[in-house]
Design a protein around this motif. Structure first.
Motif, PDB file in Angstrom:
ATOM      1  N   UNK A 146     -13.716 -12.818  22.532  1.00  8.10           N
ATOM      2  CA  UNK A 146     -13.151 -11.918  21.521  1.00  8.10           C
ATOM      3  C   UNK A 146     -14.201 -10.974  20.932  1.00  8.10           C
ATOM      4  N   UNK A 147     -15.419 -11.047  21.435  1.00 11.02           N
ATOM      5  CA  UNK A 147     -16.473 -10.160  20.952  1.00 11.02           C
ATOM      6  C   UNK A 147     -17.062 -10.580  19.628  1.00 11.02           C
ATOM      7  N   UNK A 148     -16.883 -11.854  19.294  1.00  6.90           N
ATOM      8  CA  UNK A 148     -17.451 -12.377  18.048  1.00  6.90           C
ATOM      9  C   UNK A 148     -18.835 -12.942  18.305  1.00  6.90           C
ATOM     10  N   UNK A 149     -19.630 -13.016  17.244  1.00  4.27           N
ATOM     11  CA  UNK A 149     -20.961 -13.608  17.327  1.00  4.27           C
ATOM     12  C   UNK A 149     -20.865 -15.119  17.166  1.00  4.27           C
ATOM     13  N   UNK A 150     -21.889 -15.810  17.562  1.00  5.83           N
ATOM     14  CA  UNK A 150     -21.899 -17.274  17.475  1.00  5.83           C
ATOM     15  C   UNK A 150     -21.695 -17.751  16.045  1.00  5.83           C
ATOM     16  N   UNK A 151     -22.204 -17.011  15.065  1.00  2.00           N
ATOM     17  CA  UNK A 151     -22.078 -17.438  13.671  1.00  2.00           C
ATOM     18  C   UNK A 151     -20.722 -17.067  13.056  1.00  2.00           C
ATOM     19  N   UNK A 152     -19.932 -16.252  13.735  1.00  2.00           N
ATOM     20  CA  UNK A 152     -18.593 -15.924  13.249  1.00  2.00           C
ATOM     21  C   UNK A 152     -17.684 -17.134  13.452  1.00  2.00           C
ATOM     22  N   UNK A 153     -16.741 -17.330  12.548  1.00  3.17           N
ATOM     23  CA  UNK A 153     -15.844 -18.476  12.629  1.00  3.17           C
ATOM     24  C   UNK A 153     -14.394 -18.019  12.583  1.00  3.17           C
ATOM     25  N   UNK A 154     -13.642 -18.348  13.620  1.00  7.72           N
ATOM     26  CA  UNK A 154     -12.207 -18.082  13.591  1.00  7.72           C
ATOM     27  C   UNK A 154     -11.597 -19.038  12.573  1.00  7.72           C
ATOM     28  N   UNK A 155     -10.891 -18.477  11.594  1.00  7.41           N
ATOM     29  CA  UNK A 155     -10.237 -19.329  10.591  1.00  7.41           C
ATOM     30  C   UNK A 155      -8.778 -19.572  10.941  1.00  7.41           C
ATOM     31  N   UNK A 156      -8.262 -18.812  11.880  1.00 10.69           N
ATOM     32  CA  UNK A 156      -6.900 -19.075  12.310  1.00 10.69           C
ATOM     33  C   UNK A 156      -6.336 -17.990  13.185  1.00 10.69           C
ATOM     34  N   UNK A 157      -5.242 -18.364  13.819  1.00  9.66           N
ATOM     35  CA  UNK A 157      -4.435 -17.444  14.604  1.00  9.66           C
ATOM     36  C   UNK A 157      -3.112 -17.324  13.855  1.00  9.66           C
ATOM     37  N   UNK A 158      -2.816 -16.144  13.344  1.00 11.37           N
ATOM     38  CA  UNK A 158      -1.585 -15.929  12.603  1.00 11.37           C
ATOM     39  C   UNK A 158      -0.547 -15.349  13.563  1.00 11.37           C
ATOM     40  N   UNK A 159       0.457 -16.159  13.863  1.00 12.91           N
ATOM     41  CA  UNK A 159       1.551 -15.745  14.737  1.00 12.91           C
ATOM     42  C   UNK A 159       2.597 -15.064  13.849  1.00 12.91           C
ATOM     43  N   UNK A 160       2.987 -13.828  14.208  1.00  9.70           N
ATOM     44  CA  UNK A 160       3.877 -13.044  13.368  1.00  9.70           C
ATOM     45  C   UNK A 160       5.010 -12.459  14.208  1.00  9.70           C
ATOM     46  N   UNK A 161       6.204 -12.478  13.658  1.00 11.47           N
ATOM     47  CA  UNK A 161       7.346 -11.879  14.336  1.00 11.47           C
ATOM     48  C   UNK A 161       8.587 -12.009  13.493  1.00 11.47           C
ATOM     49  N   UNK A 162       9.706 -11.951  14.166  1.00 14.30           N
ATOM     50  CA  UNK A 162      11.007 -12.088  13.522  1.00 14.30           C
ATOM     51  C   UNK A 162      11.454 -13.534  13.673  1.00 14.30           C
ATOM     52  N   UNK A 163      11.888 -14.168  12.600  1.00 16.08           N
ATOM     53  CA  UNK A 163      12.338 -15.556  12.734  1.00 16.08           C
ATOM     54  C   UNK A 163      13.448 -15.678  13.789  1.00 16.08           C
ATOM     55  N   UNK A 164      13.281 -16.618  14.716  1.00 20.96           N
ATOM     56  CA  UNK A 164      14.276 -16.834  15.766  1.00 20.96           C
ATOM     57  C   UNK A 164      15.498 -17.556  15.225  1.00 20.96           C
ATOM     58  N   UNK A 165      15.282 -18.385  14.225  1.00 24.65           N
ATOM     59  CA  UNK A 165      16.374 -19.119  13.575  1.00 24.65           C
ATOM     60  C   UNK A 165      16.077 -19.157  12.082  1.00 24.65           C
ATOM     61  N   UNK A 166      17.107 -19.317  11.305  1.00 26.32           N
ATOM     62  CA  UNK A 166      16.911 -19.463   9.859  1.00 26.32           C
ATOM     63  C   UNK A 166      16.314 -20.844   9.603  1.00 26.32           C
ATOM     64  N   UNK A 167      15.143 -20.852   9.045  1.00 26.80           N
ATOM     65  CA  UNK A 167      14.477 -22.130   8.764  1.00 26.80           C
ATOM     66  C   UNK A 167      15.154 -22.804   7.576  1.00 26.80           C
ATOM     67  N   UNK A 168      15.349 -24.108   7.667  1.00 24.62           N
ATOM     68  CA  UNK A 168      15.914 -24.799   6.504  1.00 24.62           C
ATOM     69  C   UNK A 168      14.942 -24.695   5.329  1.00 24.62           C
ATOM     70  N   UNK A 169      15.490 -24.518   4.146  1.00 22.82           N
ATOM     71  CA  UNK A 169      14.652 -24.422   2.949  1.00 22.82           C
ATOM     72  C   UNK A 169      13.983 -25.762   2.687  1.00 22.82           C
ATOM     73  N   UNK A 170      12.683 -25.692   2.502  1.00 23.14           N
ATOM     74  CA  UNK A 170      11.948 -26.908   2.166  1.00 23.14           C
ATOM     75  C   UNK A 170      12.212 -27.257   0.705  1.00 23.14           C
ATOM     76  N   UNK A 171      12.292 -28.536   0.410  1.00 23.86           N
ATOM     77  CA  UNK A 171      12.514 -28.913  -0.994  1.00 23.86           C
ATOM     78  C   UNK A 171      11.292 -28.574  -1.845  1.00 23.86           C
TER      79      UNK A 171
END
Length: 182
Positions: A146-171
């Motif tokens: 990804x062209x990052x340096x050794x000292x760089x740290x990936x903190x996450x992969x954020x997957x983004x899009x349109x919800x495929x299904x309506x997620x049930x509401x968490x309590x």
């Protein structure tokens, strides 16, 4: 959606489909990311966006990293499909620097806050997002590809899009059960 409603109802959306955020939505998402606390105004982050062919490139990076680590064929096959779980994947990397007043950990946390802000912005826009890490976030081969340096740290992969299904509401949960007073 007001800010408190967002904070109290936000949830991950693991089942995502096209379309990805459009250009104006992506601008809002990225602008939200850079509004997080950033001691010293260091902007200790980079957002690497994969869509379309970029998802194929990210899949190849994951496959190569899995092969280099000696993973079995089942995991290598799984790695190839990981970026295809959403029409957009934003890799968030903490790009830290030595600073007399801002420790590396604080800079990494700022990049994590940027990831959370992007997820919240996506949710507020009616999109879905899920923040994933996993072994590839800590893989030197993924960093290099990804062209990052050794000292760089990936903190996450954020997957983004349109919800495929309506997620049930968490309590609602009571946050006070995790608090104590001195």
């Amino acid at each position: 959606m007001d800010a408190l409603e967002l904070l109290l109802t936000r949830q991950s959306t693991p089942r995502l489909t096209a379309p990805a955020p459009d250009a104006s939505q992506l601008k809002v998402i990225l602008d939200a990311a850079i509004r997080v606390p950033d001691h010293g105004a260091l902007a200790p982050w980079e957002f690497i966006i994969a869509t379309g062919e970029g998802l194929e490139t990210l899949a190849d990076i994951f496959v190569n990293a899995a092969q280099a680590s000696g993973a079995d064929e089942d995991f290598i096959h799984k790695a190839k499909g990981m970026p295809m779980r959403a029409p957009m994947v934003i890799t968030v990397a903490a790009k830290t620097q030595v600073h007399p007043k801002v420790p590396v950990l604080e800079q990494q946390i700022a990049a994590g806050c940027a990831t959370m802000a992007m997820q919240q912005a996506a949710f507020a826009l009616g999109l879905g997002a899920v923040w994933r890490t996993g072994d590839f976030a800590f893989d030197a081969n993924v960093n290099a590809a990804l062209g990052l340096k050794a000292e760089d740290q990936i903190v996450g992969f954020l997957y983004v899009g349109t919800p495929a299904v309506a997620a049930p509401k968490k309590p609602q949960r009571d946050g006070s059960q995790y608090a104590r007073y001195l």
